[in-house]
Design a protein around this motif. Structure first.
Motif, PDB file in Angstrom:
ATOM      1  N   UNK A   1       0.790  -1.396  -0.060  1.00 24.58           N
ATOM      2  CA  UNK A   1       0.079  -0.060  -0.017  1.00 24.58           C
ATOM      3  C   UNK A   1       0.765   1.179  -0.083  1.00 24.58           C
ATOM      4  N   UNK A   2       0.694   2.093  -0.855  1.00 26.50           N
ATOM      5  CA  UNK A   2       1.416   3.257  -1.297  1.00 26.50           C
ATOM      6  C   UNK A   2       1.332   4.429  -0.111  1.00 26.50           C
ATOM      7  N   UNK A   3       0.122   4.592   0.449  1.00 24.35           N
ATOM      8  CA  UNK A   3      -0.466   5.517   1.433  1.00 24.35           C
ATOM      9  C   UNK A   3      -0.448   4.788   2.897  1.00 24.35           C
ATOM     10  N   UNK A   4       0.186   3.895   3.053  1.00 23.80           N
ATOM     11  CA  UNK A   4       0.398   3.437   4.512  1.00 23.80           C
ATOM     12  C   UNK A   4       1.822   2.720   4.615  1.00 23.80           C
ATOM     13  N   UNK A   5       2.106   2.812   6.055  1.00 24.68           N
ATOM     14  CA  UNK A   5       3.508   2.339   6.191  1.00 24.68           C
ATOM     15  C   UNK A   5       3.754   0.954   5.752  1.00 24.68           C
ATOM     16  N   UNK A   6       5.140   1.048   5.046  1.00 21.65           N
ATOM     17  CA  UNK A   6       5.611  -0.272   4.499  1.00 21.65           C
ATOM     18  C   UNK A   6       5.228  -1.625   5.021  1.00 21.65           C
ATOM     19  N   UNK A   7       4.800  -2.566   4.541  1.00 29.79           N
ATOM     20  CA  UNK A   7       4.294  -4.084   5.221  1.00 29.79           C
ATOM     21  C   UNK A   7       2.994  -3.761   6.173  1.00 29.79           C
ATOM     22  N   UNK A   8       2.399  -2.579   6.056  1.00 31.57           N
ATOM     23  CA  UNK A   8       1.124  -2.773   6.714  1.00 31.57           C
ATOM     24  C   UNK A   8       0.098  -3.313   5.676  1.00 31.57           C
ATOM     25  N   UNK A   9       0.151  -3.200   4.511  1.00 33.89           N
ATOM     26  CA  UNK A   9      -0.640  -4.030   3.732  1.00 33.89           C
ATOM     27  C   UNK A   9       0.250  -4.442   2.560  1.00 33.89           C
ATOM     28  N   UNK A  10      -0.024  -5.638   2.118  1.00 30.24           N
ATOM     29  CA  UNK A  10       0.585  -6.302   0.720  1.00 30.24           C
ATOM     30  C   UNK A  10      -0.554  -7.029   0.106  1.00 30.24           C
ATOM     31  N   UNK A  11      -0.318  -7.047  -0.983  1.00 38.06           N
ATOM     32  CA  UNK A  11      -1.286  -7.704  -2.042  1.00 38.06           C
ATOM     33  C   UNK A  11      -1.267  -9.097  -1.706  1.00 38.06           C
ATOM     34  N   UNK A  12      -0.220  -9.757  -1.634  1.00 41.94           N
ATOM     35  CA  UNK A  12      -0.215 -11.215  -1.612  1.00 41.94           C
ATOM     36  C   UNK A  12      -0.793 -11.743  -0.203  1.00 41.94           C
ATOM     37  N   UNK A  13      -0.525 -10.748   0.917  1.00 42.27           N
ATOM     38  CA  UNK A  13      -1.127 -11.462   2.152  1.00 42.27           C
ATOM     39  C   UNK A  13      -2.681 -11.101   1.782  1.00 42.27           C
ATOM     40  N   UNK A  14      -3.101 -10.015   1.300  1.00 39.06           N
ATOM     41  CA  UNK A  14      -4.522  -9.983   1.233  1.00 39.06           C
ATOM     42  C   UNK A  14      -5.331 -11.114   0.318  1.00 39.06           C
ATOM     43  N   UNK A  15      -4.619 -11.672  -0.539  1.00 39.86           N
ATOM     44  CA  UNK A  15      -5.115 -12.791  -1.477  1.00 39.86           C
ATOM     45  C   UNK A  15      -5.235 -13.935  -0.477  1.00 39.86           C
ATOM     46  N   UNK A  16      -4.157 -14.223   0.388  1.00 36.78           N
ATOM     47  CA  UNK A  16      -4.161 -15.361   1.134  1.00 36.78           C
ATOM     48  C   UNK A  16      -5.319 -15.188   2.237  1.00 36.78           C
ATOM     49  N   UNK A  17      -5.386 -14.200   2.768  1.00 39.43           N
ATOM     50  CA  UNK A  17      -6.328 -13.827   3.920  1.00 39.43           C
ATOM     51  C   UNK A  17      -7.955 -13.970   3.284  1.00 39.43           C
ATOM     52  N   UNK A  18      -7.921 -13.720   1.910  1.00 37.33           N
ATOM     53  CA  UNK A  18      -9.216 -13.768   1.272  1.00 37.33           C
ATOM     54  C   UNK A  18      -9.514 -15.225   1.078  1.00 37.33           C
TER      55      UNK A  18
END
Length: 223
Positions: free
Chosen positions: A199-216
């Motif tokens: 996520x560009x507008x959040x602290x680094x590692x607060x959101x990442x797309x790979x983790x989002x897909x795993x959690x989904x």
């Protein structure tokens, strides 16, 4: 980190301020294992290119590549993209004539977006390009191929699957549509950037797309 040598190897231009986590947008997604990104720092030059294309369209309203037997694949042309809703630079992949409808259709690769589209061979869809447009950005497209790092698809029963589900692709496209991300490059694999999108507008590692897909529940970590 995206090093200058790595960027130059892939034919990607980005300045030193972007080397750590360059900001990108996703221009096209086939699935999480193959999608295309564009540097936000290229936005101004891409808009300049769009202006040149529009000027060419207005100045030569009936100028089309000829349908010749020697019309070769990879020829440069301009085509109107239904998806992008604008005229784009294209490379011809194939051309086909339908005797039933008496129409000719072209399969083209949009080099500044990474997508493949089919367009009717008529002046409202296909036009001649010119040298200035073809050589803009050194002749390279304003996008580059990527693959999401360390994830693999699973099916509805949470079993490892060789193909991404339509829902996984939908989630990826929805999350990346018109959003900016920080590009975390892991490696270069056959000229495809294996990466994660943060996520560009959040602290680094607060959101990442790979983790989002795993959690989904549409992906599993490989390691």
């Amino acid at each position: 980190m995206l090093t200058n040598h790595f960027a130059q190897t892939l034919g990607i231009d980005c300045d030193d301020s972007e080397m750590m986590y360059p900001i990108v947008t996703v221009t096209h997604c086939q699935n999480p294992s193959l999608f295309y990104c564009r540097f936000e720092s290229d936005k101004k030059r891409f808009l300049q290119l769009a202006g040149l294309i529009q000027q060419q369209i207005e100045d030569f309203p009936n100028s089309m590549p000829g349908l010749k037997n020697d019309l070769k694949e990879s020829v440069s042309l301009l085509c109107f993209s239904i998806i992008q809703k604008q005229w784009c630079r294209g490379r011809l992949i194939a051309i086909k004539f339908d005797p039933k409808s008496k129409t000719t259709c072209a399969k083209v690769f949009l080099i500044d977006f990474g997508s493949v589209e089919f367009v009717l061979w008529k002046s409202s869809s296909v036009r001649n390009s010119n040298d200035e447009i073809d050589n803009f950005n050194g002749g390279k497209g304003f996008c580059f191929p990527c693959s999401l790092y360390n994830v693999k698809p699973i099916d509805e029963q949470n079993q490892s699957n060789s193909d991404w589900t339509s829902y996984a692709n939908y989630l990826f496209k929805k999350k990346t549509d018109q959003n900016c991300f920080s590009l975390k490059v892991m490696k270069n694999q056959n000229n495809i950037i294996v990466c994660d999108l943060l996520a560009h507008n959040f602290p680094i590692n607060q959101f990442c797309l790979s983790n989002f897909l795993v959690k989904s529940y549409v992906a599993l970590y490989i390691n």
